[in-house]
Design an enzyme around this catalytic site. Structure first.
Site, short mmCIF file in Angstrom:
data_model
loop_
_atom_site.label_atom_id
_atom_site.label_comp_id
_atom_site.label_asym_id
_atom_site.label_seq_id
_atom_site.Cartn_x
_atom_site.Cartn_y
_atom_site.Cartn_z
N HIS A 195 -0.65 5.83 -8.27
CA HIS A 195 -0.24 6.90 -7.36
C HIS A 195 -0.01 6.40 -5.93
O HIS A 195 -0.73 5.56 -5.41
CB HIS A 195 -1.32 7.99 -7.34
CG HIS A 195 -2.64 7.53 -6.79
ND1 HIS A 195 -2.96 7.58 -5.45
CD2 HIS A 195 -3.72 6.99 -7.40
CE1 HIS A 195 -4.18 7.12 -5.26
NE2 HIS A 195 -4.67 6.75 -6.44
N ASP A 196 1.04 6.94 -5.32
CA ASP A 196 1.33 6.74 -3.90
C ASP A 196 1.68 5.30 -3.53
O ASP A 196 1.69 4.96 -2.34
CB ASP A 196 0.16 7.23 -3.03
CG ASP A 196 -0.15 8.70 -3.27
OD1 ASP A 196 0.71 9.55 -2.96
OD2 ASP A 196 -1.26 9.01 -3.79
N GLY A 221 -3.90 2.37 -6.37
CA GLY A 221 -3.26 3.38 -5.56
C GLY A 221 -2.91 2.92 -4.15
O GLY A 221 -3.61 2.13 -3.54
#
Length: 255
Positions: free
Chosen positions: A115-116, A133
């Site tokens: 994520h991200d 992440g």
């Protein structure tokens, strides 16, 4: 074809979709993409033109982050990028809201992009690399297979990272990083020459890193020496800005 494409998914022209592939709602796919068998594309995927996705890949699954509570977020895959077999790219969270893979990247089999994360253009990531992440990787980086990248790390433009690396510090632009613990081992000279970087710029990069890594000074004082000894120019300032703004600290030298 034996696949499931949601009526609300938006597919561009000349998109090929293989058997047993699922494309959910809230998905946008650009023209000329080639999506293989057994691919799953979840809501929130934004896929550019000319992208190739090989069998078993998963795009825009919800993140493996306990702070995620179902907020709207996306994955963006740039034009001309290739995701090989069983690559996974997860949606963003409230932190950044999106996970980004730039254009003309090659993401090899079994790589995970969490994520991200934010990846630039023309990046090569070799097999089975795992990005935690909010990792940032800048343009033209080459990541060796089986590497493990700690969350929040920043890997600079044009680096070369050895296979099997354990990365828990930032890696400044244009260097080679290897050994354990991960360390500076010189310039990525081959990559610089292949991209047509002028020799005068390569000489400046070399001068900057000699002062940062070979002057026996701490990073703060080494940067001051760079600013004093190397004439101001965009490529010097790019490296200095990276080092000064590194939140995790840069890798040390093995030389």
């Amino acid at each position: 074809m034996l696949n499931c494409i949601h009526a609300d998914a938006q597919l561009g022209q000349n998109v090929k979709v293989g058997n047993f592939t699922t494309i959910c709602e809230d998905v946008v796919i650009g023209d000329g993409c080639d999506i293989g068998n057994n691919v799953t594309i979840f809501p929130g995927a934004r896929i550019g033109s000319g992208v190739k996705i090989f069998p078993g890949a998963v795009v825009a699954a919800v993140p493996q982050d306990l702070k995620f509570h179902g907020e709207n977020s996306t994955v963006h895959i740039g034009d001309g990028t290739t995701l090989r077999e069983c690559v996974t790219v997860h949606r963003g969270t409230a932190s950044k809201g999106q996970t980004v893979v730039g254009s003309n990247c090659l993401i090899m089999a079994y790589t995970h992009i969490a994520h991200d994360c934010r990846l630039g253009n023309n990046i090569i990531i070799s097999n089975a690399t795992q990005l935690a992440g909010e990792v940032v990787i800048d343009d033209n980086a080459v990541i060796g297979g089986g590497s493990l990248i700690h969350q929040f790390c920043h890997l600079g433009k044009g680096i070369m990272l050895q296979g099997g690396a354990l990365v828990n510090k930032d890696i400044p632009p244009y260097v080679k990083a290897a050994r354990e613990p991960i360390s500076y081992v010189g310039l990525n000279s081959v990559g610089l020459h292949r991209r047509g970087v002028p020799q005068e710029d390569i000489d400046i990069i070399s001068a900057v890193y000699r002062l940062i890594y070979l002057s026996d000074l701490n990073v703060t004082n080494a940067v001051k020496l760079v600013l004093d000894k190397v004439p101001a120019c965009p490529i010097r300032d790019e490296i200095v800005d990276f080092v000064v703004n590194s939140e995790r600290g840069i890798i040390r030298s093995a030389i």
